[in-house]
Design a protein around this motif. Sequence first.
Motif, short mmCIF file in Angstrom:
data_model
loop_
_atom_site.label_atom_id
_atom_site.label_comp_id
_atom_site.label_asym_id
_atom_site.label_seq_id
_atom_site.Cartn_x
_atom_site.Cartn_y
_atom_site.Cartn_z
N LEU A 114 0.77 -1.24 0.00
CA LEU A 114 0.00 0.00 0.00
C LEU A 114 0.81 1.30 0.00
N HIS A 115 2.10 1.27 0.30
CA HIS A 115 2.81 2.50 0.64
C HIS A 115 2.86 3.54 -0.47
N ARG A 116 2.80 3.12 -1.72
CA ARG A 116 2.91 4.11 -2.80
C ARG A 116 1.68 5.03 -2.86
N ASP A 117 0.54 4.53 -2.42
CA ASP A 117 -0.70 5.32 -2.45
C ASP A 117 -1.10 5.82 -1.07
N LEU A 118 -0.53 5.23 -0.04
CA LEU A 118 -0.91 5.51 1.34
C LEU A 118 -0.14 6.71 1.88
N ALA A 119 -0.87 7.66 2.47
CA ALA A 119 -0.23 8.86 3.02
C ALA A 119 -0.32 8.95 4.54
N TYR A 120 -1.23 8.20 5.15
CA TYR A 120 -1.53 8.41 6.57
C TYR A 120 -1.81 7.07 7.24
N ILE A 121 -1.13 6.82 8.34
CA ILE A 121 -1.38 5.61 9.14
C ILE A 121 -1.67 6.00 10.58
N THR A 122 -2.77 5.48 11.10
CA THR A 122 -3.08 5.61 12.51
C THR A 122 -2.71 4.29 13.19
N PHE A 123 -1.74 4.34 14.08
CA PHE A 123 -1.33 3.14 14.81
C PHE A 123 -2.20 3.00 16.05
N TYR A 124 -3.46 2.69 15.80
CA TYR A 124 -4.39 2.53 16.91
C TYR A 124 -5.71 2.00 16.37
N PHE A 125 -6.32 1.11 17.13
CA PHE A 125 -7.71 0.70 16.92
C PHE A 125 -8.29 0.42 18.30
N GLN A 126 -7.88 -0.69 18.89
CA GLN A 126 -8.18 -0.97 20.29
C GLN A 126 -6.86 -1.25 21.01
N GLY A 127 -6.86 -1.13 22.34
CA GLY A 127 -5.66 -1.43 23.11
C GLY A 127 -4.73 -0.23 23.26
N GLU A 128 -3.66 -0.44 24.00
CA GLU A 128 -2.63 0.57 24.25
C GLU A 128 -1.42 0.25 23.38
N PRO A 129 -1.12 1.08 22.37
CA PRO A 129 -0.06 0.77 21.41
C PRO A 129 1.30 0.49 22.04
N TYR A 130 1.61 1.18 23.14
CA TYR A 130 2.94 1.03 23.73
C TYR A 130 3.11 -0.29 24.49
N LEU A 131 2.06 -1.10 24.55
CA LEU A 131 2.21 -2.45 25.10
C LEU A 131 2.76 -3.41 24.05
N THR B 33 0.39 8.51 13.19
CA THR B 33 -0.16 9.01 14.44
C THR B 33 -0.55 7.85 15.34
N THR B 34 -0.57 8.10 16.64
CA THR B 34 -1.07 7.09 17.57
C THR B 34 -1.76 7.78 18.73
N SER B 35 -2.53 6.99 19.48
CA SER B 35 -3.24 7.48 20.66
C SER B 35 -2.83 6.62 21.84
N THR B 36 -2.47 7.25 22.94
CA THR B 36 -1.91 6.52 24.08
C THR B 36 -2.43 7.07 25.40
N ASN B 37 -2.42 6.22 26.43
CA ASN B 37 -2.74 6.71 27.77
C ASN B 37 -1.49 7.23 28.48
N ALA B 38 -0.35 7.16 27.81
CA ALA B 38 0.91 7.77 28.25
C ALA B 38 1.54 7.15 29.49
N HIS B 39 1.04 6.02 29.95
CA HIS B 39 1.60 5.40 31.15
C HIS B 39 2.97 4.77 30.91
N PHE B 40 3.32 4.54 29.63
CA PHE B 40 4.58 3.86 29.32
C PHE B 40 5.59 4.77 28.63
N LEU B 41 5.35 6.06 28.69
CA LEU B 41 6.28 7.02 28.07
C LEU B 41 7.40 7.38 29.04
N THR B 42 8.24 6.39 29.31
CA THR B 42 9.44 6.62 30.12
C THR B 42 10.40 7.51 29.32
N PRO B 43 11.42 8.07 29.95
CA PRO B 43 12.39 8.85 29.18
C PRO B 43 12.98 8.08 28.00
N GLU B 44 13.29 6.79 28.19
CA GLU B 44 13.85 5.98 27.12
C GLU B 44 12.84 5.79 25.98
#
Length: 342
Positions: free
Chosen positions: A88-105, A124-135
């Motif tokens: 898909l990448h040649r035609d695809l411009a936008y990816i949302t890394f989210y549907f259900q769940g916490e992406p950073y898991l 883009t993604t949507s997160t509850n930010a609980h796993f955004l450690t400095p690293e």
Amino acid sequence: MAIKQDIQTQIRVLTLRRIWNASLLYASYHIARLTKRPVIWGKPFSISAEPTTACNLGCPECPSGLKKFSRPTGKMDPALFATILNELHRDLAYITFYFQGEPYLHPQFTDLVLAATAKNIYSTTSTNAHFLTPEMAKKTVESGLSRLIISIDGTTQEVYEQYRVHGSLDKVIAGTKNIIAAKKALNSSTPHIIFQFLVVKPNEHQIADVHQLAADLGVEEVRLKTAQIYDYENGSDLIPENENYSRYRQQANGKWTIKNRLLNQCWRMWQGCVITWDGKIVPCCFDKDAQHTLGNIAQGFGEVWKSEQYTNFRKAILTGRSEIDICTNCTEGTKVWGESVS
């Protein structure tokens, strides 16, 4: 200034091929609306790819949080995502890394983002930010993630945890500070950071407060979002008193109804789709249990995208949308200012 930079980031991914593809989709959508025939040209301009269905919270209107899925919990194989990108990448411009769940898991979440960045796709993604450690914040910035939506549904712990059950506001604020610090340390304009505030009755009095908190922390944008209530007909303690922030209104008989008029049209059926962690292709983000699975990426995306099954689903949208269960609680026409799409 930050919003302008985000728009520039989106523009930079627009190759001539992607613009032409989007034009084909837009034209075929309007022809389909007028003729009631599900004609479609082009491939998806945007998709949602689900990193995982796992989540650490227990939000009351979320099947992932409530652990009430009719589908298994799992995480997307990077090899599967590579297959999606290759097709898909040649035609695809936008990816949302989210549907259900916490992406950073997903233990390789930033690797998925890196793969999209390498193909010059806005992510883009949507997160509850609980796993955004400095690293992890540093890895996120280095991955090239374009936009980071942080769910913050209260400005005090007492209010926040009424919807974000098992959540810690202190962790959200710490994660926010970490991603802002990482951006500064790496001199990066991305990701564009958004506070998303799901407006419910327990927190609607804190709308001004979340704007102030965002300003104090250096968050670049605040978006308000109306809450989807599953059993809205009988009312809910989550429905805001201010109708401007609600998808629903109360009728004279005491029952509740969705505010928007359900039209026989939906741009989402043309511009993109959702791909679950295990490769199922579903029509949109309202199909949380993937009950309307239209195929699997293993079949080849092109085959599914223009299959008889997908064509029949689009036709049903154009001729009898009110009869499709996932459409009856749709947000189209009920957005408050600055609300995100899903």
